[in-house]
Motif scaffolding. Structure first.
Motif, PDB file in Angstrom:
ATOM      1  N   LEU A 184       0.830  -1.214   0.000  1.00 56.29           N
ATOM      2  CA  LEU A 184       0.000   0.000   0.000  1.00 56.29           C
ATOM      3  C   LEU A 184       0.860   1.258   0.000  1.00 56.29           C
ATOM      4  O   LEU A 184       0.563   2.223  -0.714  1.00 56.29           O
ATOM      5  CB  LEU A 184      -0.949   0.002   1.197  1.00 56.29           C
ATOM      6  N   ILE A 185       1.924   1.263   0.779  1.00 53.22           N
ATOM      7  CA  ILE A 185       2.826   2.416   0.811  1.00 53.22           C
ATOM      8  C   ILE A 185       3.463   2.612  -0.563  1.00 53.22           C
ATOM      9  O   ILE A 185       3.561   3.730  -1.069  1.00 53.22           O
ATOM     10  CB  ILE A 185       3.899   2.249   1.906  1.00 53.22           C
ATOM     11  N   GLN A 209       2.222   1.705  -3.469  1.00 52.67           N
ATOM     12  CA  GLN A 209       1.200   2.207  -4.387  1.00 52.67           C
ATOM     13  C   GLN A 209       0.971   3.696  -4.198  1.00 52.67           C
ATOM     14  O   GLN A 209       0.836   4.443  -5.174  1.00 52.67           O
ATOM     15  CB  GLN A 209      -0.119   1.452  -4.174  1.00 52.67           C
ATOM     16  N   GLU A 210       0.927   4.149  -2.949  1.00 51.59           N
ATOM     17  CA  GLU A 210       0.719   5.573  -2.679  1.00 51.59           C
ATOM     18  C   GLU A 210       1.862   6.406  -3.240  1.00 51.59           C
ATOM     19  O   GLU A 210       1.646   7.449  -3.850  1.00 51.59           O
ATOM     20  CB  GLU A 210       0.577   5.809  -1.174  1.00 51.59           C
ATOM     21  N   LYS A 211       3.092   5.953  -3.024  1.00 47.96           N
ATOM     22  CA  LYS A 211       4.245   6.698  -3.521  1.00 47.96           C
ATOM     23  C   LYS A 211       4.272   6.706  -5.045  1.00 47.96           C
ATOM     24  O   LYS A 211       4.605   7.706  -5.662  1.00 47.96           O
ATOM     25  CB  LYS A 211       5.536   6.119  -2.957  1.00 47.96           C
ATOM     26  N   LYS A 216       1.621   6.443  -7.049  1.00 51.11           N
ATOM     27  CA  LYS A 216       0.537   7.319  -7.501  1.00 51.11           C
ATOM     28  C   LYS A 216       0.966   8.778  -7.466  1.00 51.11           C
ATOM     29  O   LYS A 216       0.691   9.542  -8.384  1.00 51.11           O
ATOM     30  CB  LYS A 216      -0.694   7.146  -6.614  1.00 51.11           C
ATOM     31  N   ALA A 217       1.631   9.165  -6.390  1.00 54.00           N
ATOM     32  CA  ALA A 217       2.065  10.555  -6.253  1.00 54.00           C
ATOM     33  C   ALA A 217       3.068  10.915  -7.344  1.00 54.00           C
ATOM     34  O   ALA A 217       3.042  12.015  -7.894  1.00 54.00           O
ATOM     35  CB  ALA A 217       2.677  10.785  -4.880  1.00 54.00           C
TER      36      ALA A 217
END
Length: 107
Positions: free
Chosen positions: A84-85, A87-89, A91-92
């Motif tokens: 999840l971490i 994926q967030e990075k 996406k940003a």
């Protein structure tokens, strides 16, 4: 021709950003738990297990299978958090880029 050079420059810039993101991900850690905190696992961004903590109350002969299941559950919990971490990075970093759905980055 000017557009091609600009595109190549942007590609190099994006490559540098991805490398920086991969370096940052490699240093992150996530902890997962199972059994209400009786088993804790910490993984690195490369999914390597850094630590494993098991409550001593689980060390009973007849509870071996339960302990094994809890270790697996804690590991999977930590792995999910690392993913999840990541994926967030990603996406940003890729905000606004036309990336096909389901494509996982970094490569």
């Amino acid at each position: 021709m000017k557009d091609l050079l600009g595109l190549m420059g942007k590609a190099k810039e994006m490559q540098a950003k991805f490398q920086a993101m991969q370096d940052e991900i490699a240093t992150l850690e996530a902890s997962g738990q199972a059994g209400g905190g009786l088993v804790n696992v910490t993984l690195t961004g490369k999914f390597e297990m850094k630590s494993l903590k098991i409550d001593p109350s689980l060390f009973k002969e007849d509870d071996v299978e339960i302990l094994e299941d809890l270790v697996l559950a804690a590991h999977n919990d930590a792995k999910t958090k690392v993913e999840l971490i990541m994926q967030e990075k990603t996406k940003a970093l890729t905000a606004g880029l036309p990336i096909p759905p389901g494509m996982k980055l970094p490569f």
